[in-house]
Design a protein around this motif. Structure first.
Motif, short mmCIF file in Angstrom:
data_model
loop_
_atom_site.label_atom_id
_atom_site.label_comp_id
_atom_site.label_asym_id
_atom_site.label_seq_id
_atom_site.Cartn_x
_atom_site.Cartn_y
_atom_site.Cartn_z
N ALA A 31 9.56 4.75 4.02
CA ALA A 31 9.77 5.78 3.01
C ALA A 31 8.55 6.68 2.87
O ALA A 31 8.67 7.90 2.67
CB ALA A 31 10.09 5.12 1.67
N THR A 32 7.36 6.10 3.00
CA THR A 32 6.13 6.89 2.93
C THR A 32 6.05 7.86 4.09
O THR A 32 5.74 9.05 3.92
CB THR A 32 4.91 5.96 2.93
N MET A 64 0.83 -1.20 0.00
CA MET A 64 0.00 0.00 0.00
C MET A 64 0.87 1.26 0.00
O MET A 64 0.53 2.26 -0.64
CB MET A 64 -0.93 -0.01 1.21
N SER A 65 1.98 1.20 0.71
CA SER A 65 2.89 2.36 0.78
C SER A 65 3.54 2.62 -0.57
O SER A 65 3.70 3.77 -1.00
CB SER A 65 3.95 2.11 1.84
N TRP A 80 9.06 -7.86 -16.48
CA TRP A 80 7.91 -8.53 -15.88
C TRP A 80 7.94 -8.48 -14.35
O TRP A 80 6.90 -8.40 -13.71
CB TRP A 80 7.85 -9.99 -16.35
N ILE A 81 9.09 -8.59 -13.75
CA ILE A 81 9.20 -8.73 -12.29
C ILE A 81 9.92 -7.53 -11.70
O ILE A 81 11.09 -7.28 -12.02
CB ILE A 81 9.95 -10.01 -11.91
N THR A 82 9.23 -6.79 -10.85
CA THR A 82 9.86 -5.73 -10.07
C THR A 82 9.76 -6.13 -8.60
O THR A 82 8.67 -6.47 -8.11
CB THR A 82 9.16 -4.38 -10.29
N LEU A 83 10.89 -6.10 -7.91
CA LEU A 83 10.92 -6.43 -6.49
C LEU A 83 11.05 -5.15 -5.66
O LEU A 83 12.13 -4.58 -5.56
CB LEU A 83 12.08 -7.39 -6.20
N ALA A 84 9.93 -4.71 -5.10
CA ALA A 84 9.91 -3.53 -4.24
C ALA A 84 10.08 -3.99 -2.79
O ALA A 84 9.19 -3.84 -1.96
CB ALA A 84 8.60 -2.76 -4.43
N LEU A 143 3.12 6.13 -2.95
CA LEU A 143 4.18 6.98 -3.50
C LEU A 143 4.22 6.97 -5.03
O LEU A 143 4.83 7.86 -5.63
CB LEU A 143 5.53 6.55 -2.95
N HIS A 144 3.61 5.96 -5.65
CA HIS A 144 3.76 5.81 -7.10
C HIS A 144 2.42 5.75 -7.85
O HIS A 144 2.40 5.49 -9.05
CB HIS A 144 4.54 4.51 -7.42
N ARG A 145 1.30 6.00 -7.16
CA ARG A 145 0.01 5.72 -7.77
C ARG A 145 -0.25 6.51 -9.05
O ARG A 145 -0.96 6.04 -9.94
CB ARG A 145 -1.13 5.93 -6.78
#
Length: 350
Positions: free
Chosen positions: A343-344, A229-230, A299-303, A234-236
């Motif tokens: 970070a949020t 959710m955070s 395809w894959i982003t690891l946040a 920050l990126h919505r």
């Protein structure tokens, strides 16, 4: 009859180097079994039932406890589990008797979402997410509208607690898991975090809370629902055509399950894999050259968290042959680790 791997009586007469080499050559699954670690299979690897962020890789005879930033060979496993030093672990591995590891067939019980009668208006939950976690009404409403949030009273370790429920749905719309986040601070009850936290029994373990934005053609994974959710907070404004997924830890099986699902969604071919086949979806993709020659690189982003565990997880997937984009939050001055919720909250205070 179960085979026992016993030591020869002459082992004490061997040189130190030979004893170390012999200790290191012990089968890690046999040793884990002797250490009374109850394991379950997750793709090609095994996880410890008590702490499923510990992954044992029999192909490499290595282990990694992602949440505690620990890992290594079989000697290090004995040192960690028995809380003994290197020399004591060498003696244990040379002089002990080890039965051959056998995995008990795991019967996945059906998930029962028992909290529906105890759900309440999302008021205290909203206050917690806003005041303690720094999330906006817009972000909270987005996830509420997706149907993946609820507030309820739940029994956690014998105590009735008001919680936020993060729901996991399969792709037929059936709820298959849930995680609980307490919303009342109590350090006496919950000395590790100050709040109740739990995964509901028999959650499927590979789906996680997830939401779609547009028509997904890529995947973003976070370590927890609140971090997810955070990240959205920050990126919505820049997110489009993406599926956001919480792994509830650092779990390759969750990545594999959603890679397999996205392949099915994009191709239009039905996905009729078993739970274990889905858990091994990433390895299956790698074995079929899914990422070869730069294909599917986005395809894959690891946040994931910016800490040793998160970095090790990224490295482990890349070492297997997966293409991974890393999206860790920046470390602020003086920080050794950071997550997306931190970070949020920092962005609000800055």
């Amino acid at each position: 009859m179960v085979e026992e791997h016993t030591n020869q009586p002459w082992s004490r007469g061997k040189s130190r180097r030979e004893r170390v080499e012999h200790a290191r050559s012990r089968d890690i699954l046999d040793v884990a079994s002797e250490l009374n670690m109850e394991l379950f299979q997750s793709g090609r690897d095994y996880r410890w039932k008590e702490h499923d962020s510990m992954v044992i890789s029999p192909d490499k005879n290595m282990w990694n406890w992602f949440s505690r930033h620990q890992g290594g060979d079989v000697i290090a496993l004995v040192q960690t589990m028995k809380e003994i030093n290197f020399n004591q672990a060498i003696d244990y591995l040379n002089d002990g008797t080890f039965k051959e590891f056998t995995i008990a067939e795991r019967v996945q019980e059906s998930f029962n979402y028992y909290l529906k009668p105890y759900e309440q208006p999302f008021e205290a939950g909203r206050s917690y997410l806003k005041e303690q976690r720094g999330l906006s009404d817009e972000t909270i409403d987005f996830f509420l509208e997706k149907g993946v949030l609820a507030q309820a009273n739940a029994k956690v370790n014998g105590s009735i607690e008001p919680v936020v429920v993060f729901k996991s749905f399969d792709f037929s719309g059936e709820i298959v898991g849930a995680t609980l986040q307490g919303i009342e601070e109590n350090w006496e009850k919950w000395p590790e975090r100050g709040y109740a936290k739990n995964i509901v029994r028999n959650s499927d373990g590979i789906t996680g809370m997830h939401v779609d934005i547009g028509q997904p053609n890529r995947l973003i994974f976070a370590e927890s629902a609140i971090d997810l959710m955070s990240y959205y907070e920050l990126h919505r404004n820049s997110l489009q055509d993406v599926r956001l997924i919480s792994m509830d830890g650092l779990k390759e099986a969750v990545v594999g399950r959603h890679v397999a699902q996205l392949q099915s969604d994009v191709s239009g071919r039905p996905l009729r894999w078993s739970h274990d086949e889905l858990a091994e979806g990433l390895q299956t993709a790698i074995d079929n050259n899914f990422f070869a020659d730069g294909k599917h690189a986005d395809w894959i982003t690891l946040a994931v968290d910016n800490d040793e565990g998160g970095r090790n997880f990224i490295s482990s997937l890349r070492d297997k042959g997966a293409a991974v984009i890393e999206a860790m939050p920046n470390l602020q001055p003086g920080q050794e680790k950071s997550d997306w919720n931190g970070a949020t909250r920092f962005s609000i205070s800055a």
